[in-house]
Design a protein around this motif. Sequence first.
Motif, PDB file in Angstrom:
ATOM      1  N   ASN B   3      25.378   8.402   1.405  1.00 29.95           N
ATOM      2  CA  ASN B   3      24.711   8.506   0.100  1.00 29.95           C
ATOM      3  C   ASN B   3      24.759   9.915  -0.476  1.00 29.95           C
ATOM      4  O   ASN B   3      23.939  10.252  -1.318  1.00 29.95           O
ATOM      5  CB  ASN B   3      23.242   8.098   0.241  1.00 29.95           C
ATOM      6  N   LYS B   4      25.711  10.733  -0.005  1.00 26.42           N
ATOM      7  CA  LYS B   4      25.706  12.158  -0.365  1.00 26.42           C
ATOM      8  C   LYS B   4      25.731  12.392  -1.877  1.00 26.42           C
ATOM      9  O   LYS B   4      25.040  13.265  -2.394  1.00 26.42           O
ATOM     10  CB  LYS B   4      26.894  12.856   0.290  1.00 26.42           C
ATOM     11  N   ARG B   5      26.537  11.564  -2.584  1.00 27.91           N
ATOM     12  CA  ARG B   5      26.670  11.760  -4.031  1.00 27.91           C
ATOM     13  C   ARG B   5      25.371  11.442  -4.773  1.00 27.91           C
ATOM     14  O   ARG B   5      25.091  11.986  -5.815  1.00 27.91           O
ATOM     15  CB  ARG B   5      27.811  10.893  -4.571  1.00 27.91           C
ATOM     16  N   ILE B   6      24.582  10.531  -4.208  1.00 28.22           N
ATOM     17  CA  ILE B   6      23.310  10.178  -4.845  1.00 28.22           C
ATOM     18  C   ILE B   6      22.219  11.144  -4.389  1.00 28.22           C
ATOM     19  O   ILE B   6      21.353  11.522  -5.172  1.00 28.22           O
ATOM     20  CB  ILE B   6      22.878   8.741  -4.456  1.00 28.22           C
ATOM     21  N   ALA B   8      22.093  14.395  -3.337  1.00 32.33           N
ATOM     22  CA  ALA B   8      21.943  15.771  -3.845  1.00 32.33           C
ATOM     23  C   ALA B   8      21.231  15.807  -5.205  1.00 32.33           C
ATOM     24  O   ALA B   8      20.223  16.505  -5.357  1.00 32.33           O
ATOM     25  CB  ALA B   8      23.298  16.459  -3.890  1.00 32.33           C
TER      26      ALA B   8
END
Lengths: 45, 229
Positions: B3-6, B8
Amino acid sequence: MNGYLVAANAAVWFALAAYGTLLVLRGRAVERRLKQLEMLRERND
Amino acid sequence: MPNKRILAPLALAALAALAVGQWFIWAYAPIEETMGLVQKIFYIHMPLAWWALVSFFVVFVASIRHLMTRSAASDILAGAAAELGVLLSGLALVSGSIWGRAAWNVWWTWDPRLTTTLIMWFVYAGYLVLRGSSAGGGMGGERRAMVCAVLGVVAFLDVPLVFYSARIWRSVHPAVLASQGGGLEPEMWHTVLVNLLAFGLLWLTLLLLRFGLGRAEERAQAMLQGREG
């Protein structure tokens, strides 16, 4: 400043920051382990 | 992390919202006449308690889903929400205790709201201990997940009791949502709502972070077992 107010805020924000930091550090450690395992698997294939 | 893109932007939004919430607490909300500055603890205490109850509702729903589908993701989500719920309800108990010392002159009293909350905390802390039991060579993964899902459903019985305890029984704990306006001035209500939203964003960030970590740990475990087997 009221001592009770400072104590409640310190306890809450310290605990939340510590938990968040712990999750991020554990996440990084697991990511590193996953990369190592993938490299091992590729080497064995 | 998947879920890195969400995560941050969500984390940044949560931090910004918490900063705005702090401005509302310290600069916007008026100082309460009877209690003075100590009343401001309420603006962090209530969101903590609220999102703890939401966490346990997530445990309940995810546990039912696990029982129906045997999905590993539901099991991990239930565990993540329980961990977060125990942390938030623990902090709600601590901040409430400090508030109680200032307002009632006692750190603790066996009031219905406080007692049901403490029972809830112990039940979910026990749930977390049970989840960790497989690590020490106890129950196997599948069986442990099933038992935890059943406990996740049963444990939720205490949550409505916590919510309604201040209304059902004679309680010294204020039932802010029960009474119309709750004796709060409009500026105080705005501060409550802004902080509820800010803590909601923080809750979602921490839940997704913990869920992603659980998924990654499960993947690493599966790879290790595959290599060993």
